[in-house]
Enzyme design. Structure first.
Site, PDB file in Angstrom:
ATOM      1  N   HIS A  80      -9.607  -7.009 -33.268  1.00 16.47           N
ATOM      2  CA  HIS A  80     -10.815  -7.679 -33.763  1.00 16.47           C
ATOM      3  C   HIS A  80     -11.394  -8.567 -32.660  1.00 16.47           C
ATOM      4  O   HIS A  80     -10.665  -9.187 -31.901  1.00 16.47           O
ATOM      5  CB  HIS A  80     -10.490  -8.508 -35.014  1.00 16.47           C
ATOM      6  CG  HIS A  80     -11.742  -8.984 -35.690  1.00 16.47           C
ATOM      7  ND1 HIS A  80     -12.444 -10.079 -35.237  1.00 16.47           N
ATOM      8  CD2 HIS A  80     -12.437  -8.488 -36.740  1.00 16.47           C
ATOM      9  CE1 HIS A  80     -13.526 -10.232 -36.004  1.00 16.47           C
ATOM     10  NE2 HIS A  80     -13.535  -9.281 -36.918  1.00 16.47           N
ATOM     11  N   GLU A 144     -17.941  -2.755 -34.587  1.00 20.13           N
ATOM     12  CA  GLU A 144     -18.456  -4.080 -34.943  1.00 20.13           C
ATOM     13  C   GLU A 144     -19.133  -4.717 -33.727  1.00 20.13           C
ATOM     14  O   GLU A 144     -18.468  -5.350 -32.893  1.00 20.13           O
ATOM     15  CB  GLU A 144     -17.308  -4.996 -35.382  1.00 20.13           C
ATOM     16  CG  GLU A 144     -16.583  -4.521 -36.611  1.00 20.13           C
ATOM     17  CD  GLU A 144     -15.942  -5.699 -37.348  1.00 20.13           C
ATOM     18  OE1 GLU A 144     -16.363  -5.955 -38.478  1.00 20.13           O
ATOM     19  OE2 GLU A 144     -15.069  -6.368 -36.782  1.00 20.13           O
TER      20      GLU A 144
HETATM   21  P1  PGA Z   1     -18.881 -10.634 -41.156  1.00 24.43           P
HETATM   22  O1  PGA Z   1     -17.561 -10.275 -40.328  1.00 24.43           O
HETATM   23  O2  PGA Z   1     -19.016  -9.596 -42.231  1.00 24.43           O
HETATM   24  O3  PGA Z   1     -18.644 -12.000 -41.679  1.00 24.43           O
HETATM   25  O4  PGA Z   1     -20.026 -10.564 -40.173  1.00 24.43           O
HETATM   26  C1  PGA Z   1     -17.168  -8.966 -40.088  1.00 24.43           C
HETATM   27  C2  PGA Z   1     -15.912  -8.941 -39.272  1.00 24.43           C
HETATM   28  O5  PGA Z   1     -15.762  -9.788 -38.378  1.00 24.43           O
HETATM   29  O6  PGA Z   1     -15.036  -8.103 -39.493  1.00 24.43           O
END
Ligand code: PGA
Length: 224
Positions: A80, A144
């Site tokens: 992440h 992401e």
């Molecule tokens: P968010 O985070 O939906 O709060 O933008 C997503 C993530 O970091 O997995």
């Protein structure tokens, strides 16, 4: 569609007591590791937010894949962006290998910063993070973009679709496999009806919006 809730470090003990019994079925929920036992034995799946690259041993503060698996966890996030500044791609690769060795399914998070070349960055992450892994059947990729996490901003559907195609082509050309790719970054009940129209998306990784059961349920209902 796969729905993963990344609870990050949002919730305290008092918050989870009600929350844990109201999570929609089929969601994969990733709470703080400390709270994992409270989330087990429900109709949803449980993941941890990270695992160590080591087995059992002298690694203060870490959680091993063996420990997670033995507690009944079935998934782990790895890589992440909120952790990547503390770890190298080589370490992420070792974590993935440990997770797979211990029969945890891996959700590998990749993504670029606004000022980075997206394709270079994603290719670098995929090739290095997945180095030496011959079987990708227990790996899900979560795309992401860092500039979308927690910002309320999302790319356009066309941008996400193109990026997922790019990820699939890297995987196909280098591993001769097909993977499921999720999108994550500011997904919520207001944009899910738009985002779900992306043809090649396998589901969503949801941070903040997943910490409210009603909000999470609205998202899941929209995807049914
Ligand atoms: P968010 O985070 O939906 O709060 O933008 C997503 C993530 O970091 O997995």
């Amino acid at each position: 569609m796969i729905v993963v809730g990344n609870l990050k470090m949002y919730m305290a003990y008092n918050d989870i007591l009600k929350y844990k019994d109201n999570i929609p079925d089929d969601v994969i929920v990733c709470p703080s590791s400390l709270f994992v036992p409270y989330f087990l034995n429900h109709n949803y799946q449980v993941g941890v937010q990270d695992v160590s690259m080591y087995d059992l041993g002298s690694h203060t503060g870490e959680i091993s894949a063996i420990q997670a698996k033995q507690m009944g966890v079935s998934y782990t996030l790895i890589g992440h962006s909120e952790r990547r500044d503390k770890e190298t791609d080589e370490e992420i690769n070792k974590k993935i290998l440990k997770a797979l060795e211990n029969n945890l399914k891996v959700i590998l998070c990749i993504g670029e910063n606004k000022d980075e070349d997206k394709e270079d960055k994603l290719k670098y992450q995929l090739l290095n993070d997945l180095k030496g892994i011959n079987d990708l059947s227990n790996i899900i990729i979560a795309y992401e973009p860092i500039w979308c996490i927690g910002t309320g901003i999302t790319p356009t559907n066309a941008q996400i679709e193109d990026t997922i195609n790019f990820i699939q082509s890297i995987i196909q050309n280098n591993f001769n496999e097909c993977v499921k790719v999720l999108y994550g970054g500011s997904v919520d009940k207001n944009n899910i009806d738009t985002l779900k129209k992306i043809d090649n998306v396998a589901g969503f990784l949801i941070g903040k919006a997943s910490t409210d059961c009603d909000h999470l349920k609205e998202i899941v209902d929209s995807l049914r």
